[in-house]
Design a protein around this motif. Structure first.
Motif, mmCIF file in Angstrom:
data_model
loop_
_atom_site.group_PDB
_atom_site.id
_atom_site.type_symbol
_atom_site.label_atom_id
_atom_site.label_comp_id
_atom_site.label_asym_id
_atom_site.label_seq_id
_atom_site.Cartn_x
_atom_site.Cartn_y
_atom_site.Cartn_z
ATOM 1 N N ALA A 2 0.863 -1.187 0.000
ATOM 2 C CA ALA A 2 0.000 0.000 0.000
ATOM 3 C C ALA A 2 0.896 1.232 0.000
ATOM 4 N N LEU A 3 0.797 2.054 -1.036
ATOM 5 C CA LEU A 3 1.610 3.255 -1.174
ATOM 6 C C LEU A 3 0.743 4.478 -0.918
ATOM 7 N N VAL A 4 1.116 5.261 0.088
ATOM 8 C CA VAL A 4 0.316 6.415 0.496
ATOM 9 C C VAL A 4 0.959 7.686 -0.030
ATOM 10 N N LEU A 72 -1.982 -5.991 8.025
ATOM 11 C CA LEU A 72 -0.984 -4.942 7.866
ATOM 12 C C LEU A 72 0.245 -5.388 8.646
ATOM 13 N N HIS A 73 1.298 -5.782 7.928
ATOM 14 C CA HIS A 73 2.450 -6.396 8.586
ATOM 15 C C HIS A 73 3.521 -5.406 9.015
ATOM 16 N N GLY A 74 3.687 -4.341 8.267
ATOM 17 C CA GLY A 74 4.721 -3.373 8.610
ATOM 18 C C GLY A 74 4.425 -2.025 7.986
ATOM 19 N N VAL A 75 5.019 -0.973 8.549
ATOM 20 C CA VAL A 75 4.774 0.387 8.085
ATOM 21 C C VAL A 75 6.113 1.093 7.891
ATOM 22 N N LEU A 76 6.293 1.716 6.732
ATOM 23 C CA LEU A 76 7.447 2.562 6.455
ATOM 24 C C LEU A 76 6.962 4.004 6.367
ATOM 25 N N HIS A 77 7.414 4.838 7.295
ATOM 26 C CA HIS A 77 7.021 6.257 7.298
ATOM 27 C C HIS A 77 8.165 7.044 6.661
ATOM 28 N N ALA A 78 8.014 7.328 5.355
ATOM 29 C CA ALA A 78 9.096 7.960 4.588
ATOM 30 C C ALA A 78 8.765 9.378 4.150
ATOM 31 N N GLN A 104 3.973 15.975 13.103
ATOM 32 C CA GLN A 104 2.527 15.701 13.114
ATOM 33 C C GLN A 104 2.208 14.398 12.389
ATOM 34 N N GLY A 105 2.974 14.089 11.345
ATOM 35 C CA GLY A 105 2.727 12.856 10.598
ATOM 36 C C GLY A 105 2.935 11.615 11.446
ATOM 37 N N THR A 106 3.975 11.611 12.266
ATOM 38 C CA THR A 106 4.229 10.451 13.131
ATOM 39 C C THR A 106 3.133 10.305 14.182
ATOM 40 N N PHE A 120 6.357 -4.143 12.667
ATOM 41 C CA PHE A 120 7.333 -3.069 12.842
ATOM 42 C C PHE A 120 6.781 -1.772 12.254
ATOM 43 N N VAL A 121 7.296 -0.659 12.758
ATOM 44 C CA VAL A 121 7.095 0.654 12.167
ATOM 45 C C VAL A 121 8.479 1.260 11.990
ATOM 46 N N ALA A 122 8.878 1.515 10.752
ATOM 47 C CA ALA A 122 10.195 2.087 10.452
ATOM 48 C C ALA A 122 10.034 3.550 10.090
ATOM 49 N N LEU A 123 10.656 4.420 10.881
ATOM 50 C CA LEU A 123 10.621 5.853 10.643
ATOM 51 C C LEU A 123 11.873 6.251 9.878
#
Length: 218
Positions: A2-4, A72-78, A104-106, A120-123
């Motif tokens: 999923a690309l946001v 939802l297995h993992g999140v990349l906050h890029a 604010q995004g985090t 996992f959540v990768a920031l």
């Protein structure tokens, strides 16, 4: 996958006509090509439209992802904004734009993920958080927040949250896009100046220009 992103892509049935009308340099065209490349490699891609600072929109994206893929297995906050400037003359609104996606995004992402348990959540932080890079006081603060947030989550014993202090990537990302805009990606673009070091002049906009060149050991 999923690309946001903040800007929607055209409907899939419109992708080929869009590419024919707008060419490959258009931003939406570039993203269409990237999605198709991922799908050619075997990915199942779900584009989602949401501003990372909008908790409700992110929550809808999480729900849409789980409906589509079952989990939802993992999140990349890029997400990020790079807009360098000297502190002495910095506009407050400009600094807020730099801080928003990471700070604010985090926080919005944390709320949107409430009730889920990703592995996992990768920031995506940056070396600017500790490297003292000129003109990046607000960007450094935004990334330092990511580092502190991940440490806090670890201390609280919640989901596995990691913050990665990336250096610039050569081919993708904000630094690569900026380098391309400045004309420092090979081959160099811009108007030749005849100067041995400031070899080319690149007009960035009506008020700004940059001088670029390559320095070799010789």
């Amino acid at each position: 996958l999923a690309l946001v992103g903040r800007h929607p892509l055209p409907a899939r049935t419109e992708w080929d006509p869009w590419l024919q009308r707008h060419g490959n340099e258009d931003e939406a065209s570039r993203r269409i090509h990237l999605v198709r490349e991922l799908e050619t490699l075997g990915a199942d891609v779900l584009p989602i439209v949401a501003d990372v600072t909008d908790t409700a929109a992110l929550r809808r994206g999480v729900e849409e992802t789980r409906r589509r893929f079952g989990a939802l297995h993992g999140v990349l906050h890029a997400a990020g904004v790079l807009d360098d400037g000297a502190l002495q003359v910095r506009d407050v609104a400009a600094s807020r734009r730099v801080l928003a996606p990471k700070l604010q995004g985090t926080l919005a992402l944390h709320e949107a993920l409430r009730g889920t348990a990703p592995d996992f959540v990768a920031l995506f932080s940056s070396i600017s958080a500790f490297a003292g890079l000129p003109g990046q006081f607000d960007y450094a603060a935004a990334n330092a927040f990511l580092d502190a947030w991940s440490q806090r989550q670890f201390a609280l014993g919640g989901s596995r949250v990691v913050s990665i202090n990336w250096a610039p990537w050569s081919d993708v990302g904000m630094a690569a896009s900026l380098a391309s805009a400045l004309g420092v990606s090979a081959p160099l673009t811009g108007e030749p100046t005849g100067h041995p070091l400031l070899a080319r002049r690149v007009q960035l906009n009506a008020r700004e220009q940059a001088y670029v060149g390559s320095i070799a050991p010789e």
